[in-house]
Enzyme design. Structure first.
Site, mmCIF file in Angstrom:
data_model
loop_
_atom_site.group_PDB
_atom_site.id
_atom_site.type_symbol
_atom_site.label_atom_id
_atom_site.label_comp_id
_atom_site.label_asym_id
_atom_site.label_seq_id
_atom_site.Cartn_x
_atom_site.Cartn_y
_atom_site.Cartn_z
ATOM 1 N N TYR A 46 0.825 -1.207 0.000
ATOM 2 C CA TYR A 46 0.000 0.000 0.000
ATOM 3 C C TYR A 46 0.865 1.265 0.000
ATOM 4 C CZ TYR A 46 -3.451 -3.428 1.724
ATOM 5 O OH TYR A 46 -4.254 -4.531 1.898
ATOM 6 N N HIS A 114 0.445 -11.972 1.558
ATOM 7 C CA HIS A 114 -0.482 -11.083 0.863
ATOM 8 C C HIS A 114 -0.890 -11.634 -0.500
ATOM 9 C CE1 HIS A 114 -1.467 -6.517 0.232
ATOM 10 N NE2 HIS A 114 -2.508 -7.304 0.058
#
Length: 277
Positions: A46, A114
């Site tokens: 992110y 992830h």
């Protein structure tokens, strides 16, 4: 510390949903902590979310000590393309240490592999997860888990880990329980049977689709779904206007209320890039 039912998704600090200056991030984190939220979810994927979150928590540490919240971060994905994934044991260890540095902590409460669906199954269960559990034994990570979208992939990994006698601590599923998809509810019993201790349901607004704002251009929803959401937003607006604007209702509030009704999920993650949200 009592774990809050709602956690703050800090992917919005990346700027993908609009500007998120550091001052606003700190104000958002302070508001969340003041209102009893005790889990913050981020990732090196992110953009600078980890850096902004870490700076905010450090600035607020006198008011809110490290013992008053938990941090969940991720590893393995570092960009948009498959070439930006690295599930090697060396990168797993390096990523954990880098996240600790960015977040200004000595350990991490939760670390997730992830977007596991984009990585070879064997790489997840034979390389990345064993290394993460090794770091857990060393005290650098408290809970180990996975995140992703396809629930069948998440379940297969969870079942494999359970069969090997090393069940996952956490499983994070996003966009799978909201106004247009309720699939997670059927998978939660299966994940529990596979030994998963904590199940996190993320993105009640379906990555901004149900926010009543303009849907981000990058959103993967089909044109038909986007059109249906627009119609729902218009209906909500019409209802509000017919009541003279005296009804505090929005598509986002309806969507969040529905998503939070899934009591079987241990934690619901929702993003907010400013304290008003």
């Amino acid at each position: 510390m009592i774990q809050s039912k709602i956690g703050l998704g800090c992917g919005v600090f990346s700027g993908a949903y609009g500007p998120a200056p550091q001052e606003a991030v700190e104000d958002t984190v302070r508001t969340a902590l003041s209102r009893g939220i005790t889990l913050f979810d981020t990732s090196p994927y992110y953009n600078d979310s980890e850096i902004k979150l870490g700076a905010a928590l450090l600035a607020l540490r006198t008011e809110f000590p490290r013992s008053t919240y938990k941090i969940c971060t991720k590893l393995g994905r570092y960009g948009l393309h498959k070439a930006n994934f690295d599930y090697s044991a060396e990168r797993v260890a390096a990523s954990v240490h880098k996240s600790m540095q960015r977040l200004h902590v000595d350990d991490l409460d939760i670390v997730l592999c992830h977007d596991v669906e984009f990585v070879d199954f064997d790489q997840v269960v034979d390389v990345a997860l064993p290394k993460l559990f090794e770091l857990k034994q060393q005290g650098l990570v408290r809970q180990v888990g996975i995140s992703g979208y396809p629930l069948d992939v998440l379940l297969r990994i969870a079942q494999t880990q359970n069969q090997r006698g090393c069940p996952l601590d956490v499983c994070l599923s996003y966009c799978n329980f909201n106004l247009h998809c309720q699939l997670l509810s059927t998978y939660i019993p299966l994940l529990r049977d596979a030994g998963v201790k904590t199940i996190i349901s993320a993105s009640p607004l379906s990555m901004g689709l149900l926010s009543q704002d303009t849907t981000p251009e990058w959103h993967p929803a089909s044109p038909e779904l986007k059109a249906a959401v627009s119609q729902c937003a218009e209906l909500v607006n019409t209802y509000t206007e017919q009541n003279g604007g005296n009804v505090e209702i929005s598509l986002a509030k309806i969507a969040e209320s529905f998503a939070f009704s899934l009591a079987e999920a241990d934690i619901h993650l929702v993003g907010a890039k400013n304290s008003n949200e």
